[in-house]
Design a protein around this motif. Structure first.
Motif, PDB file in Angstrom:
ATOM      1  N   THR A 231       0.993  -1.177   0.026  1.00  0.00           N
ATOM      2  CA  THR A 231       0.085  -0.068   0.112  1.00  0.00           C
ATOM      3  C   THR A 231       0.757   1.289  -0.023  1.00  0.00           C
ATOM      4  OG1 THR A 231      -0.124  -0.093   2.370  1.00  0.00           O
ATOM      5  CG2 THR A 231      -1.838  -1.041   1.077  1.00  0.00           C
ATOM      6  N   TYR A 232       0.275   2.393  -0.415  1.00  0.00           N
ATOM      7  CA  TYR A 232       1.050   3.370  -0.713  1.00  0.00           C
ATOM      8  C   TYR A 232       0.419   4.744  -0.502  1.00  0.00           C
ATOM      9  CZ  TYR A 232       4.184   6.513  -3.436  1.00  0.00           C
ATOM     10  OH  TYR A 232       4.968   7.697  -3.912  1.00  0.00           O
ATOM     11  N   GLN A 233       0.858   5.421   0.450  1.00  0.00           N
ATOM     12  CA  GLN A 233       0.043   6.803   0.952  1.00  0.00           C
ATOM     13  C   GLN A 233       0.555   7.804   0.206  1.00  0.00           C
ATOM     14  OE1 GLN A 233      -0.497   7.583   4.890  1.00  0.00           O
ATOM     15  NE2 GLN A 233      -0.631   9.904   4.628  1.00  0.00           N
ATOM     16  N   ARG A 234       0.001   8.576  -0.854  1.00  0.00           N
ATOM     17  CA  ARG A 234       0.767   9.675  -1.413  1.00  0.00           C
ATOM     18  C   ARG A 234      -0.282  10.663  -2.047  1.00  0.00           C
ATOM     19  NH1 ARG A 234      -2.736   8.223  -5.299  1.00  0.00           N
ATOM     20  NH2 ARG A 234      -1.923   7.613  -7.543  1.00  0.00           N
ATOM     21  N   ARG A 235       0.109  12.063  -2.279  1.00  0.00           N
ATOM     22  CA  ARG A 235      -0.555  12.905  -2.691  1.00  0.00           C
ATOM     23  C   ARG A 235      -0.104  13.920  -3.560  1.00  0.00           C
ATOM     24  NH1 ARG A 235      -4.939  15.800  -0.314  1.00  0.00           N
ATOM     25  NH2 ARG A 235      -5.582  13.801   0.607  1.00  0.00           N
ATOM     26  N   ARG A 236      -0.105  14.261  -4.694  1.00  0.00           N
ATOM     27  CA  ARG A 236       0.333  15.437  -5.433  1.00  0.00           C
ATOM     28  C   ARG A 236      -0.767  16.611  -5.508  1.00  0.00           C
ATOM     29  NH1 ARG A 236       4.529  16.103  -8.538  1.00  0.00           N
ATOM     30  NH2 ARG A 236       5.140  13.942  -8.647  1.00  0.00           N
ATOM     31  N   THR A 237      -0.241  17.850  -5.450  1.00  0.00           N
ATOM     32  CA  THR A 237      -0.848  19.180  -5.973  1.00  0.00           C
ATOM     33  C   THR A 237      -0.091  19.731  -6.985  1.00  0.00           C
ATOM     34  OG1 THR A 237      -0.100  20.350  -4.171  1.00  0.00           O
ATOM     35  CG2 THR A 237      -1.930  19.069  -3.609  1.00  0.00           C
ATOM     36  N   ALA A 238      -0.843  21.074  -7.340  1.00  0.00           N
ATOM     37  CA  ALA A 238       0.220  21.696  -8.355  1.00  0.00           C
ATOM     38  C   ALA A 238       1.313  22.278  -7.851  1.00  0.00           C
ATOM     39  CB  ALA A 238      -0.955  22.931  -8.613  1.00  0.00           C
ATOM     40  N   CYS A 239       1.668  22.294  -6.419  1.00  0.00           N
ATOM     41  CA  CYS A 239       2.786  23.068  -6.024  1.00  0.00           C
ATOM     42  C   CYS A 239       3.645  21.669  -5.436  1.00  0.00           C
ATOM     43  CB  CYS A 239       2.671  24.109  -4.970  1.00  0.00           C
ATOM     44  SG  CYS A 239       2.042  23.091  -3.458  1.00  0.00           S
ATOM     45  N   CYS A 240       3.180  20.895  -5.104  1.00  0.00           N
ATOM     46  CA  CYS A 240       3.890  19.830  -3.892  1.00  0.00           C
ATOM     47  C   CYS A 240       3.646  18.354  -4.296  1.00  0.00           C
ATOM     48  CB  CYS A 240       3.529  20.437  -2.516  1.00  0.00           C
ATOM     49  SG  CYS A 240       3.474  21.982  -2.264  1.00  0.00           S
ATOM     50  N   PHE A 241       4.472  17.414  -3.494  1.00  0.00           N
ATOM     51  CA  PHE A 241       4.294  16.213  -3.523  1.00  0.00           C
ATOM     52  C   PHE A 241       4.737  15.524  -2.253  1.00  0.00           C
ATOM     53  CE2 PHE A 241       5.474  11.750  -4.558  1.00  0.00           C
ATOM     54  CZ  PHE A 241       4.470  11.269  -4.836  1.00  0.00           C
ATOM     55  N   VAL A 242       3.854  14.787  -1.701  1.00  0.00           N
ATOM     56  CA  VAL A 242       4.111  13.780  -0.524  1.00  0.00           C
ATOM     57  C   VAL A 242       3.956  12.426  -0.876  1.00  0.00           C
ATOM     58  CG1 VAL A 242       3.397  13.354   1.911  1.00  0.00           C
ATOM     59  CG2 VAL A 242       3.251  15.700   1.162  1.00  0.00           C
ATOM     60  N   GLY A 243       5.162  11.835  -0.828  1.00  0.00           N
ATOM     61  CA  GLY A 243       5.264  10.362  -1.402  1.00  0.00           C
ATOM     62  C   GLY A 243       5.163   9.339  -0.330  1.00  0.00           C
ATOM     63  N   GLY A 244       4.716   9.380   0.886  1.00  0.00           N
ATOM     64  CA  GLY A 244       4.725   8.312   1.789  1.00  0.00           C
ATOM     65  C   GLY A 244       3.847   8.834   2.935  1.00  0.00           C
ATOM     66  N   GLY A 245       3.661   7.836   3.900  1.00  0.00           N
ATOM     67  CA  GLY A 245       2.964   8.045   5.082  1.00  0.00           C
ATOM     68  C   GLY A 245       2.498   6.816   6.028  1.00  0.00           C
ATOM     69  N   PRO A 246       1.837   7.003   7.105  1.00  0.00           N
ATOM     70  CA  PRO A 246       1.382   5.821   7.886  1.00  0.00           C
ATOM     71  C   PRO A 246       1.012   4.870   7.120  1.00  0.00           C
ATOM     72  CG  PRO A 246       0.358   7.637   8.718  1.00  0.00           C
ATOM     73  CD  PRO A 246       1.400   8.080   7.676  1.00  0.00           C
ATOM     74  N   GLY A 247       0.209   5.051   6.006  1.00  0.00           N
ATOM     75  CA  GLY A 247      -0.724   3.985   5.321  1.00  0.00           C
ATOM     76  C   GLY A 247      -0.025   3.116   4.469  1.00  0.00           C
TER      77      GLY A 247
END
Length: 948
Positions: A231-247
């Protein structure tokens, strides 16, 4: 039968050779009209059905491959899924490929699977899973039961991204799907899904939360009840990217994926995980490999001495010591109960994260990232393979019956090896490039220039004098990731290109010299600047990954480029002036995504024991930048810009002062990406904009028009499909009511300035369209399709002349454009043999005779006479459909009368062809139900052979 294409071969037994030779050089679209062969996505609209698109390249540069699926019993039959170029099939080991997914809901392929028990059953998970800022979208999962001839949508529409599909080895109705879910927002439809009834119903068996999807899935080689999932927790927006998390994590199931247990400890790293890749092998079913992106955020910080030691090793460019709590590869030899760290091999995990184990050797491991890495000792050490055709690898298949046979998928298409990667054959027989923009020059035939994702910038002919457009006809004008290009309309040897993050260059084709013209502010390290007047030391200039670059329509020496400021050069980029910051200047360190403050640093192996962001902002080096700009073709210095943070700025005084007018749109731009600003060709106060919200999770289309310099705006989105953001909007330079829109899933035209929109797709696959150019002389449309290279629609001058008054007439003959009697350029004559060559679609010879009929008629005549002599030159075969009709006059006259009985007579006109029209003036006469009208058409001599 050399030179005769496959669709013509069936005619050989019954059609005279001379006719075959004529047909062999006719473009695909002309043949389709002649044979009533329906083009892909053929329009039924009476105004649009006569038009069609043709592919001109670039060809050999390829595009990004996401996955491969090979027939389990026949390795000569396999499927290739592209990130934005659709799905292709070969049955002859890659000699030829057929596109088999052109008319379905998306062009973006995530993963492919063939049912081992029934190879005619093929599953297609859609939506690219590689998380980059230019990734496109899927609409769920499709199934074929006839080897890819047809597909049926089987649900999971809202997943948008599917990263893995696995079919039960003995039951084709049992399928597991790893769905990443939305890239640019939260949604519940993500995780591991299972069907036991062939896709009629699905059960979410592993769902973590609305931010966490599943990115990989492997099935035990001998026990289909045992699976591992990542499983992979990630989110992209126009400005930024977060490629991980507790999920993010690794999961195990022993009941066919009905229930899952998360694996922790027992040798696995302790830190926060990002993207994880998994692999197993029938050579030893107890062996499981996991390539893990992981932060060292739960480790003790390094001492100052430890940090200095590692920094010194890095400075000396020596191998770093192994780090079992940072990105790398772990292995289990007991079915996932215990794990052992093997190495830190893990390049750019957000974008790659693919690991494969040889089916016959559990210690032979391949990892792909920018390059291909091969290990013979169970992922402890790796060698870097070379010789394949492109960097950035995303897919790899190993033949289970022959470990020497490998197929590799990358940003250039596929490469094949028959000796475990010692040597490679590059397969580049697709027009699947990923252009962002297009520009044209004024040669005859004119050339198109375009910038391709990860494949540089190229220029090539829109048509050739004889034969087919080939990959050899295209030449490179820029490197890196290609974006904007521009050609001096008065001198085609002056070409501008832009690669990622504002790297602007000017090339002279005459001398071969290429120079950087990027605006530079003075810094502490380099006080030299090409900006006048010189800005303050260390003035911030932010460049978008896709930096806009345009030439002034009034003076080609004037160049505009957009950073966070608008730059203008009066001397082809030698020096620049600079505007104020025209963006919202968003401080993205104050943005929070999934609970992570973007001010946190990027995870790395040195800064241990602190909270960090995995793959922080990967792909978005700068934000709050200009992404679109235009100068009015009517008023020099009337400037428009659009930004990635939602500003629309206008200047009416050459950039001295600016007004932000995006706020005047009802509801504002919502901070969305302003994908296009288009200054009107007929009214200085009028402009059009498209606003793209997909990077904020909003895939709706938005198109607006202003008629008072942005003080007020009217929504002209109208009936554009609700699902599919708009990437570009253009006004036709001749017909003010004629608008064009390129969206995520196709191309549309409006005949009433946005009152209504119609698909304009005949011959065009479902594909993302990023740009459209109207050739100013020829009236052709040129599309930059982000997945199917450049497409051209020849001669839309009838649409440019179409008005309400014309449509009220019973019949109307449109003014034909000039025709050229092309010579044969012997310098470009080539010996092209075999089928392992992609040939582009050349333009039909001659000129299209276009006319309007309000009602269909069976009494239509169409003739061409020589104005100089008054003699009939050609009787054309007319079409009597209601709407716009197109009849191609190939500049031939009527055939000479036959001599003797039977067959064509080979004589002075080449076996029955009529004489070629001499340069001069001809009259086209249309007669419908006894009513007659005529127009003249000029045939030009080809005097441009020496223009290279």
């Amino acid at each position: 039968m050399f030179g005769i294409r496959a669709p013509l071969a069936r005619l050989c037994a019954s059609v005279p050779f001379a006719v075959l030779m004529i047909l062999a050089v006719m473009p695909r679209a002309v043949l389709a009209q002649a044979d009533d062969e329906r083009l892909v996505n053929q329009s039924d609209d009476p105004i649009l059905r006569a038009f069609s698109w043709r592919s001109v390249g670039p060809f050999g540069q390829g595009g990004r491959v996401d996955d491969l699926a090979v027939h389990p019993e026949d390795p000569h039959t396999y499927y290739v899924g592209f990130a934005t170029g659709g799905l292709w099939k070969t049955t002859n080991n890659g000699t030829t490929f057929e596109s088999i997914f052109d008319s379905y809901g998306t062009h973006s392929i995530g993963d492919l699977a063939i049912a081992p028990s029934d190879p005619d059953v093929i599953w297609v998970g859609t939506g690219e899973p590689n998380n980059r800022q230019s990734s496109s979208f899927g609409d769920g999962i499709y199934k074929s039961t006839d080897g890819g001839k047809t597909f049926t949508h089987m649900g999971l529409r809202e997943t948008q991204t599917i990263s893995r599909v696995i079919v039960h080895p003995e039951n084709a109705d049992v399928v597991w799907v790893a769905a990443n879910g939305h890239l640019f927002g939260a949604n519940p439809e993500r995780g591991v899904y299972k069907t036991i009834d062939g896709g009629r119903t699905w059960t979410l068996t592993l769902g973590v939360d609305d931010d966490t999807g599943a990115t990989d899935l492997v099935l035990h080689p001998s026990n289909p009840n045992t699976l591992f999932a990542a499983t992979y927790q990630r989110r992209r927006t126009a400005c930024c990217f977060v490629g991980g998390g507790p999920g993010s994590g690794i999961w195990h199931s022993d009941d066919g994926g009905d229930t899952w247990t998360r694996l922790r400890g027992n040798g696995l790293p302790r830190g926060t995980m990002g993207r994880v890749a998994l692999a197993m092998t029938p050579a030893d079913p107890d062996v499981v490999y996991a390539q893990i992106e992981v932060a060292a955020d739960r480790e003790e910080p390094l001492t100052a001495d430890e940090r200095r030691e590692i920094e010194g090793i890095a400075e000396r460019d020596e191998p770093l010591p192994l780090d079992p709590e940072y990105n790398g590869i772990w292995r289990s030899t007991d079915g996932g109960a215990n794990w052992e760290f093997r190495s830190n091999e893990n390049g750019r995990p957000m974008y790659f994260s693919q690991i494969r184990v040889d089916p016959n050797d559990p210690d032979l491991v391949y990892v792909v990232d920018q390059r291909v890495h091969k290990s013979r000792d169970g992922a402890r050490t790796f060698e870097v393979l070379s010789g394949y055709g492109h960097v950035d690898q995303h897919a790899l298949w190993i033949n289970p019956a022959n470990s020497d046979h490998i197929i590799l998928g990358n940003d250039g298409a596929i490469d094949v090896s028959y000796d475990q990667g010692e040597t490679w054959e590059a397969f580049r027989r697709w027009a699947v490039g990923q252009p962002y923009h297009a520009s044209v020059d004024m040669r005859r035939p004119y050339y198109v220039c375009t910038g391709l994702q990860d494949n540089g910038s190229w220029c090539g002919p829109s048509a050739v004098r004889t034969g087919d457009i080939l990959s050899e006809d295209w030449y490179r004008v820029g490197g890196g990731d290609g974006f904007y290009t521009a050609v001096d309309p008065t001198d085609h040897t002056v070409v501008y290109s832009e690669s990622q993050n504002g790297n602007l260059r000017r090339l002279s084709l005459a001398t071969g010299e290429q120079v950087s013209i990027r605006p530079r502010a003075p810094t502490d390290n380099n006080s030299r600047t090409n900006i006048v007047p010189a800005p303050e030391m260390n003035t911030e200039i932010r460049w978008n990954w896709n930096t806009p670059l345009v030439l002034s329509p009034h003076n080609p020496d004037v160049v505009y480029a957009g950073g966070n400021r608008l730059f203008r050069s009066l001397d082809r980029g030698e020096t620049w002036t600079m505007s104020p910051d025209l963006t919202r200047n968003v401080d993205r360190d104050r943005v929070e995504i999934m609970g992570y403050a973007n001010a946190l640093g990027r995870c790395n192996r040195l800064d241990r024991g602190r909270e960090c962001i995995l793959s922080r902002n990967d792909g978005v080096s700068r934000f709050s930048t200009i992404v679109s700009l235009a100068e009015s073709p009517l008023v020099p210095g009337l400037l428009w810009v659009g930004t990635d943070d939602g500003n629309i700025q206008v200047s009416q005084d050459g950039g001295a002062t600016w007004s932000e007018v995006g706020r005047n749109i009802q509801g504002g731009t919502m901070g969305y990406y302003v994908s296009r600003v288009e200054a009107s060709h007929v009214d200085a106060a009028t402009a059009y904009v498209s606003v793209d919200g997909h990077k904020s999770g909003d895939l709706r289309p938005f198109v607006y028009v202003t008629r008072d310099y942005g003080q007020n705006w009217t929504d002209i989105t109208s009936n554009l499909p609700e699902y599919g953001n708009v990437n570009t909007v253009r006004q036709d330079p001749v017909n003010a009511s004629l608008l064009y829109a390129g969206t995520e899933f196709g191309f549309f035209v409006s005949l009433d300035e946005g009152g209504t929109w119609k698909p304009f797709m005949s011959g065009l696959p479902v594909v993302r369209v990023d740009d459209v150019v109207v050739h100013p002389r020829d009236g052709d449309l040129v599309l930059a399709t982000h997945g199917r290279s450049v497409m051209v629609m020849d001669d839309v001058t009838s649409l440019q002349q179409l008005t309400d008054e014309v449509m009220a007439e019973d019949m109307h003959l449109f003014r034909p454009r000039e025709a050229v009697r092309w010579k044969q350029d012997r310098r470009l004559s080539r010996s092209v043999t075999g089928d392992k060559v992609l040939r582009g679609d050349n333009a039909a010879p001659g000129v299209a005779i276009q006319y309007w009929l309000r009602e269909a008629s069976g009494d239509v005549q169409l003739t061409v006479t020589d104005v100089a002599t008054g003699e009939l030159f050609r009787d054309l075969t007319p079409i009597g459909n209601s709407g716009i009709n197109r009849v191609q006059w190939n500049l031939r006259g009527n055939r000479p009368e036959r001599r003797g009985t039977g067959g064509f007579q080979f004589g002075q006109f080449g076996g029955g062809q009529g004489p070629m029209a001499q340069p001069g003036l001809y009259r086209v006469t249309l007669t419908v139900d006894g009513q007659e009208t005529s127009r003249t058409v000029t045939v030009l001599e080809d005097v441009w052979m020496g223009v290279r």
